[in-house]
Design an enzyme around this catalytic site. Structure first.
Site, mmCIF file in Angstrom:
data_model
loop_
_atom_site.group_PDB
_atom_site.id
_atom_site.type_symbol
_atom_site.label_atom_id
_atom_site.label_comp_id
_atom_site.label_asym_id
_atom_site.label_seq_id
_atom_site.Cartn_x
_atom_site.Cartn_y
_atom_site.Cartn_z
ATOM 1 N N ASP A 27 0.828 -1.214 0.000
ATOM 2 C CA ASP A 27 0.000 0.000 0.000
ATOM 3 C C ASP A 27 0.858 1.259 0.000
ATOM 4 O OD1 ASP A 27 -2.357 1.419 0.002
ATOM 5 O OD2 ASP A 27 -2.727 1.199 2.161
ATOM 6 N N ARG A 31 0.105 7.746 -2.479
ATOM 7 C CA ARG A 31 0.709 8.779 -1.624
ATOM 8 C C ARG A 31 2.168 9.027 -1.984
ATOM 9 N NH1 ARG A 31 -1.264 5.896 3.575
ATOM 10 N NH2 ARG A 31 -1.847 4.398 1.973
ATOM 11 N N ARG A 40 -0.892 9.211 -9.876
ATOM 12 C CA ARG A 40 -0.974 7.954 -9.120
ATOM 13 C C ARG A 40 -0.374 6.780 -9.897
ATOM 14 N NH1 ARG A 40 -4.140 7.490 -4.754
ATOM 15 N NH2 ARG A 40 -4.542 5.316 -5.296
ATOM 16 N N THR A 73 -11.014 -6.732 -4.436
ATOM 17 C CA THR A 73 -12.364 -6.689 -5.028
ATOM 18 C C THR A 73 -12.902 -5.253 -4.934
ATOM 19 O OG1 THR A 73 -13.174 -7.501 -2.884
ATOM 20 C CG2 THR A 73 -13.050 -9.110 -4.649
ATOM 21 N N GLU A 74 -12.482 -4.522 -3.897
ATOM 22 C CA GLU A 74 -12.950 -3.137 -3.712
ATOM 23 C C GLU A 74 -12.249 -2.165 -4.666
ATOM 24 O OE1 GLU A 74 -12.049 -5.163 -1.122
ATOM 25 O OE2 GLU A 74 -14.123 -5.552 -0.512
ATOM 26 N N ASN A 75 -11.054 -2.521 -5.144
ATOM 27 C CA ASN A 75 -10.310 -1.608 -6.022
ATOM 28 C C ASN A 75 -10.996 -1.379 -7.369
ATOM 29 O OD1 ASN A 75 -7.058 -2.750 -4.810
ATOM 30 N ND2 ASN A 75 -8.242 -0.970 -4.165
ATOM 31 N N ARG A 78 -12.343 2.136 -8.065
ATOM 32 C CA ARG A 78 -11.474 3.296 -8.333
ATOM 33 C C ARG A 78 -11.802 3.879 -9.713
ATOM 34 N NH1 ARG A 78 -5.532 2.495 -5.662
ATOM 35 N NH2 ARG A 78 -6.300 1.857 -3.622
ATOM 36 N N ARG A 195 2.073 -4.941 6.095
ATOM 37 C CA ARG A 195 1.383 -3.867 5.375
ATOM 38 C C ARG A 195 2.243 -2.615 5.410
ATOM 39 N NH1 ARG A 195 -4.835 -2.362 4.682
ATOM 40 N NH2 ARG A 195 -4.538 -0.638 3.227
ATOM 41 N N SER A 203 -7.944 -4.659 5.235
ATOM 42 C CA SER A 203 -8.594 -4.356 3.947
ATOM 43 C C SER A 203 -8.991 -5.633 3.197
ATOM 44 C CB SER A 203 -7.699 -3.463 3.081
ATOM 45 O OG SER A 203 -7.450 -2.249 3.738
ATOM 46 N N GLU A 214 1.687 -13.509 12.113
ATOM 47 C CA GLU A 214 2.362 -12.410 12.811
ATOM 48 C C GLU A 214 2.256 -11.180 11.914
ATOM 49 O OE1 GLU A 214 3.741 -12.464 15.864
ATOM 50 O OE2 GLU A 214 3.127 -14.558 16.089
#
Ligand code: IPE
Ligand code: IPE
Ligand code: MG
Length: 257
Positions: A27, A31, A40, A73-75, A78, A195, A203, A214
């Site tokens: 991720d 940014r 991006r 699946t959420e991307n 965009r 992450r 996410s 871990e």
């Protein structure tokens, strides 16, 4: 000292306590680009270079499975242009890396909704997966159009249909049966989940499989994530006491004498 021992010594890693499966939520590409006043997509391009170096170090220290969360699946929600650019980059990555992966003995696999990917990406993926199918040194597993909840729904549907056809009785549905119906059925559960970018959430990544993983969170944005930082995380992993709910545990692989 053998070349093998030497290699681990160089990194300060104990070869007898290696994680078998490392999973990464890559991720922070957007940014990273924003900080550099770039678009991006440039962040995603830079991110694919970090993928190359992390695959290389994982192969070198003999990690069995590296799962990379590349598209959720959420991307799909965009902007269309960003989704298209990500799909194009994915195809470019597969085409340009396949020879090098093959030479290193790496097998390419994927988890997620393959049928949702554009046809050209699917073709590239299928070609690369069959080309590398017999490689045994490492598995590079890409999570593409992947969501942990969707994966569970998919598994429940398959199990329900077996029950309906009388091939499985409901009383025989165990944790093992559920695991065997997930996209990850052939893989061990992740030992490490990393992450980048400072976010502290899953996410929708490997929800079932991460039950005893871990976790490692770093503020580093994915395009800036280096082999060195990765090695430090592996060393940190090796210092952790994985108890799996038990009282005594002398090694970190869950075994107990
Ligand atoms: C990760 O970077 C790549 C994908 C999710 C495909 P992001 O694009 O989420 O970057 P940020 O979170 O906006 O910085
Ligand atoms: C998770 O990152 C998905 C991938 C890295 C592919 P996101 O950037 O999509 O997640 P959220 O929106 O911050 O939860
Ligand atoms: Mg993000």
């Amino acid at each position: 000292m053998s070349e093998q021992t030497d290699k681990f010594k160089k990194y300060g890693i104990d070869p007898s306590r290696l994680p078998r499966h490392v999973a990464i939520i890559m991720d922070g590409n957007g940014r990273w680009a924003k900080k550099k006043f770039m678009n991006r997509v440039s962040g995603h391009e830079k991110g694919s270079e970090a993928v190359r170096s992390i695959v290389t170090i994982c192969r070198e220290i003999e990690i069995e499975v590296l799962t990379l969360y590349a598209f959720s699946t959420e991307n799909w929600a965009r902007p269309k242009a960003e989704v298209a650019a990500l799909m194009a980059l994915l195809k470019k990555f597969i085409v340009s890396e396949i020879d090098s992966l093959h030479k290193k003995g790496i097998r390419l696999e994927m988890i997620g909704q393959k049928e949702k990917l554009p046809q050209d990406v699917r073709d590239a993926l299928d070609g690369a997966m069959s080309h590398t199918a017999r490689n045994k040194q490492m598995c590079l597993n890409l999570a593409l159009s992947y969501g942990g909840r969707e994966e569970i729904v998919h598994a429940v549907r398959k199990i329900a249909s077996k029950v309906k056809k009388g091939k499985l009785s409901s009383g025989k549905i165990t944790e093992e049966v559920i695991s065997q119906h997930l996209y990850t059925r052939k893989l061990p559960d992740p030992d490490m989940v990393i992450r980048t970018s400072g976010e502290m959430r899953l996410s929708n990544f490997l929800l079932w499989q991460s039950g005893y993983a871990e976790f490692f969170f770093t503020k580093t944005l994915w395009p800036d994530f280096t082999e060195q930082e990765f090695v430090e995380m592996v060393k940190d992993y090796q210092s952790r006491d994985r108890r799996f709910g038990k009282v005594v545990c002398s090694s970190n692989d869950g075994s107990q004498q």
